[in-house]
Motif scaffolding. Sequence first.
Motif, PDB file in Angstrom:
ATOM      1  N   GLU A   1       0.808  -1.215   0.000  1.00 38.59           N
ATOM      2  CA  GLU A   1       0.000   0.000   0.000  1.00 38.59           C
ATOM      3  C   GLU A   1       0.849   1.277   0.000  1.00 38.59           C
ATOM      4  N   ARG A   2       1.967   1.234   0.757  1.00 35.10           N
ATOM      5  CA  ARG A   2       2.691   2.485   0.905  1.00 35.10           C
ATOM      6  C   ARG A   2       3.215   3.013  -0.421  1.00 35.10           C
ATOM      7  N   TRP A   3       3.695   2.102  -1.295  1.00 33.90           N
ATOM      8  CA  TRP A   3       4.295   2.577  -2.550  1.00 33.90           C
ATOM      9  C   TRP A   3       3.237   3.123  -3.503  1.00 33.90           C
ATOM     10  N   ILE A   4       2.019   2.640  -3.371  1.00 35.43           N
ATOM     11  CA  ILE A   4       0.930   3.194  -4.192  1.00 35.43           C
ATOM     12  C   ILE A   4       0.676   4.638  -3.745  1.00 35.43           C
TER      13      ILE A   4
ATOM     14  N   TYR B   1      14.818   7.975  -3.524  1.00 40.11           N
ATOM     15  CA  TYR B   1      13.597   8.187  -2.754  1.00 40.11           C
ATOM     16  C   TYR B   1      13.411   7.047  -1.757  1.00 40.11           C
ATOM     17  N   ASP B   2      13.422   7.366  -0.511  1.00 44.28           N
ATOM     18  CA  ASP B   2      13.227   6.440   0.616  1.00 44.28           C
ATOM     19  C   ASP B   2      14.367   5.430   0.792  1.00 44.28           C
ATOM     20  N   ARG B   3      14.853   4.843  -0.322  1.00 41.92           N
ATOM     21  CA  ARG B   3      15.927   3.845  -0.271  1.00 41.92           C
ATOM     22  C   ARG B   3      17.164   4.415  -0.973  1.00 41.92           C
ATOM     23  N   LEU B   4      18.298   4.359  -0.291  1.00 45.66           N
ATOM     24  CA  LEU B   4      19.519   4.875  -0.907  1.00 45.66           C
ATOM     25  C   LEU B   4      19.981   3.961  -2.051  1.00 45.66           C
TER      26      LEU B   4
ATOM     27  N   THR C   1      18.444  -6.624  -0.619  1.00 42.58           N
ATOM     28  CA  THR C   1      18.697  -5.703  -1.740  1.00 42.58           C
ATOM     29  C   THR C   1      18.261  -4.272  -1.421  1.00 42.58           C
ATOM     30  N   ASP C   2      17.688  -4.077  -0.245  1.00 43.63           N
ATOM     31  CA  ASP C   2      17.209  -2.749   0.160  1.00 43.63           C
ATOM     32  C   ASP C   2      18.160  -2.203   1.221  1.00 43.63           C
ATOM     33  N   ASN C   3      18.763  -1.059   0.928  1.00 46.32           N
ATOM     34  CA  ASN C   3      19.724  -0.476   1.868  1.00 46.32           C
ATOM     35  C   ASN C   3      19.107  -0.197   3.235  1.00 46.32           C
ATOM     36  N   ASN C   4      17.808   0.056   3.275  1.00 46.27           N
ATOM     37  CA  ASN C   4      17.158   0.371   4.558  1.00 46.27           C
ATOM     38  C   ASN C   4      17.177  -0.809   5.523  1.00 46.27           C
ATOM     39  N   THR C   5      17.187  -2.012   4.972  1.00 48.47           N
ATOM     40  CA  THR C   5      17.073  -3.219   5.803  1.00 48.47           C
ATOM     41  C   THR C   5      18.073  -3.228   6.948  1.00 48.47           C
TER      42      THR C   5
ATOM     43  N   TYR D   1      19.694  -0.717   8.238  1.00 50.12           N
ATOM     44  CA  TYR D   1      19.467   0.396   9.171  1.00 50.12           C
ATOM     45  C   TYR D   1      18.335   0.059  10.146  1.00 50.12           C
ATOM     46  N   PHE D   2      17.261  -0.513   9.612  1.00 50.51           N
ATOM     47  CA  PHE D   2      16.140  -0.898  10.482  1.00 50.51           C
ATOM     48  C   PHE D   2      16.626  -1.926  11.513  1.00 50.51           C
ATOM     49  N   PHE D   3      17.304  -2.964  11.009  1.00 49.63           N
ATOM     50  CA  PHE D   3      17.707  -4.038  11.926  1.00 49.63           C
ATOM     51  C   PHE D   3      18.741  -3.545  12.939  1.00 49.63           C
TER      52      PHE D   3
ATOM     53  N   ASN E   1      12.371  -9.902  -1.095  1.00 50.08           N
ATOM     54  CA  ASN E   1      11.323  -9.005  -1.617  1.00 50.08           C
ATOM     55  C   ASN E   1      10.372  -8.470  -0.557  1.00 50.08           C
ATOM     56  N   TRP E   2      10.728  -8.544   0.686  1.00 46.31           N
ATOM     57  CA  TRP E   2       9.844  -8.063   1.765  1.00 46.31           C
ATOM     58  C   TRP E   2       8.513  -8.812   1.737  1.00 46.31           C
ATOM     59  N   ASP E   3       8.532 -10.033   1.284  1.00 46.35           N
ATOM     60  CA  ASP E   3       7.300 -10.760   0.973  1.00 46.35           C
ATOM     61  C   ASP E   3       6.719 -11.438   2.223  1.00 46.35           C
TER      62      ASP E   3
ATOM     63  N   PRO F   1       9.900  -6.099  10.504  1.00 51.91           N
ATOM     64  CA  PRO F   1      10.266  -4.768  10.027  1.00 51.91           C
ATOM     65  C   PRO F   1       9.170  -4.045   9.251  1.00 51.91           C
ATOM     66  N   TYR F   2       8.167  -4.790   8.772  1.00 58.43           N
ATOM     67  CA  TYR F   2       7.188  -4.155   7.858  1.00 58.43           C
ATOM     68  C   TYR F   2       5.845  -4.869   7.995  1.00 58.43           C
ATOM     69  N   ASP F   3       4.766  -4.106   7.923  1.00 59.05           N
ATOM     70  CA  ASP F   3       3.425  -4.629   8.191  1.00 59.05           C
ATOM     71  C   ASP F   3       3.070  -5.881   7.380  1.00 59.05           C
TER      72      ASP F   3
ATOM     73  N   GLN G   1       5.744  -1.813  10.374  1.00 55.71           N
ATOM     74  CA  GLN G   1       6.125  -0.514   9.799  1.00 55.71           C
ATOM     75  C   GLN G   1       5.201  -0.190   8.641  1.00 55.71           C
ATOM     76  N   ASP G   2       4.859   1.050   8.519  1.00 50.22           N
ATOM     77  CA  ASP G   2       4.138   1.675   7.392  1.00 50.22           C
ATOM     78  C   ASP G   2       2.694   2.068   7.706  1.00 50.22           C
ATOM     79  N   ALA G   3       2.138   1.629   8.819  1.00 50.68           N
ATOM     80  CA  ALA G   3       0.742   1.963   9.137  1.00 50.68           C
ATOM     81  C   ALA G   3      -0.186   1.629   7.977  1.00 50.68           C
TER      82      ALA G   3
ATOM     83  N   TYR H   1       4.793   4.574  11.784  1.00 50.81           N
ATOM     84  CA  TYR H   1       4.120   5.431  10.804  1.00 50.81           C
ATOM     85  C   TYR H   1       5.141   6.363  10.163  1.00 50.81           C
ATOM     86  N   LYS H   2       5.121   6.376   8.836  1.00 55.47           N
ATOM     87  CA  LYS H   2       5.975   7.304   8.095  1.00 55.47           C
ATOM     88  C   LYS H   2       5.053   8.017   7.103  1.00 55.47           C
ATOM     89  N   ASP H   3       4.906   9.297   7.257  1.00 56.21           N
ATOM     90  CA  ASP H   3       3.932  10.032   6.453  1.00 56.21           C
ATOM     91  C   ASP H   3       4.449  10.203   5.020  1.00 56.21           C
TER      92      ASP H   3
HETATM   93  C1  BGC Z   1      10.646   1.139   3.247  1.00 55.37           C
HETATM   94  C2  BGC Z   1       9.590   0.649   4.205  1.00 55.37           C
HETATM   95  C3  BGC Z   1       8.825  -0.500   3.596  1.00 55.37           C
HETATM   96  C4  BGC Z   1       9.738  -1.533   2.975  1.00 55.37           C
HETATM   97  C5  BGC Z   1       8.965  -2.596   2.213  1.00 55.37           C
HETATM   98  C6  BGC Z   1      11.494   0.000   2.793  1.00 55.37           C
HETATM   99  O1  BGC Z   1      12.486   0.444   1.960  1.00 55.37           O
HETATM  100  O2  BGC Z   1      11.407   2.146   3.868  1.00 55.37           O
HETATM  101  O3  BGC Z   1       8.704   1.702   4.540  1.00 55.37           O
HETATM  102  O4  BGC Z   1       8.082  -1.130   4.604  1.00 55.37           O
HETATM  103  O5  BGC Z   1      10.667  -0.933   2.117  1.00 55.37           O
HETATM  104  O6  BGC Z   1       8.262  -2.048   1.155  1.00 55.37           O
END
Ligand code: BGC
Length: 361
Positions: A50-53, A124-127, A176-180, A182-184, A216-218, A246-248, A272-274, A292-294
């Motif tokens: 949902e968040r990416w939409i 955007y969001d991911r480095l 494959t996501d740089n944020n992973t 950082y979150f962990f 894939n955050w699946d 890490p993610y809803d 994460q993501d509400a 929640y990340k607006d």
């Molecule tokens: C985003 C998270 C999201 C995740 C899965 C991350 O890069 O920062 O908000 O939950 O990707 O889509």
Amino acid sequence: MNVNRRHLMTGTIGAAAVAMVASACASEEGGGDGSGGKKVGIAMPTKTSERWILDGDNLKAAFEEEGYEVTLQYSNDVAADQVSAIETMVGQNVDVLVIAAIDNKSLSGVLAQAKGQDITVIAYDRLILDTPDVDYYASFDNTKVGTLQGTYIVEALDLANQAGPFNIELFAGALTDNNTQYFFNGAWEVLEPYVTGGQLVVKSGQTTLEQIATENWDGAVAQERMDNILSNFYNDGSQVDAILAPYDGISRGIIASLQGSGYTEMPVVTGQDAEVESVKYIIDGLQSMTVYKDTRELAATTVDMVVAVLDGKEPEVNNTETYDNGNKVVPAYLLEPVSVDVNNYQEIVVDSGYIDAEELA
Ligand code: BGC
């Protein structure tokens, strides 16, 4: 565009109203001037979350109100398809690329082409890693996302007063996501001392990022891993007391696994993501919290950056140290994530207009 507009978009209106507000501000501030004919290519990872939409919709509306022509592409979490989509945008001579990367290391080639054409690139969001050809990074404080998740577990289990031991299992996002990381890392910094001290026990023994990552955050992948953990390590009648998720979408996969193996009372489960579905889970006592990340605020910040760069000005950044992409430290604007549970969801996600109350009914 300025902080005012960012404030307006964050505090008082729903996603649907972004266009209206952006429009009002554009005429107020003359923001549309000079943007005529400029093209922006937006590459988002997937529509399965949902968040990416919301991100895509918010960005498109905000850029269009600034007078930009927008191409918005999703690539269903397939990195090679995202590279092709961006190549096409480069071929269309966009002025700016806004990219939430599927694979943080797959874009060097296409971004070199983009730089050759003087295209401004915003991660955007991911480095995006291993390339000099990324100009700015707009995101949230990703370490803090993990800190909020870890701290929630510590407080929910009352580790200051309860000796335990409590059983915890750990999940992370896609490698494959740089944020992973950082979150962990943010969460692990909070949790590890309790594991070392014996108050928290990871019965599976799976604590490295490689062991706990989720392709894939699946959510389905996480559900399967949780099934395996339960049948291999909790077949002695022991219970899981907490899950770092890490993610809803991953949280809901894990909850499905727990339900499938007979849990009626859920352990502490982070997220994460509400996402609407997870806020419903929080109300129903299935998931404990989300971060929640607006995404409206992130879109506004990104448009701010782009407008400034194309006006030949320095965009506002608030971090020039943390995000080294292996080639350079990318100047960033980081927004604040917020911990949400049953006690504050109304104020944080409903009253702010992020989710309509009817969607939660
Ligand atoms: C985003 C998270 C999201 C995740 C899965 C991350 O890069 O920062 O908000 O939950 O990707 O889509």
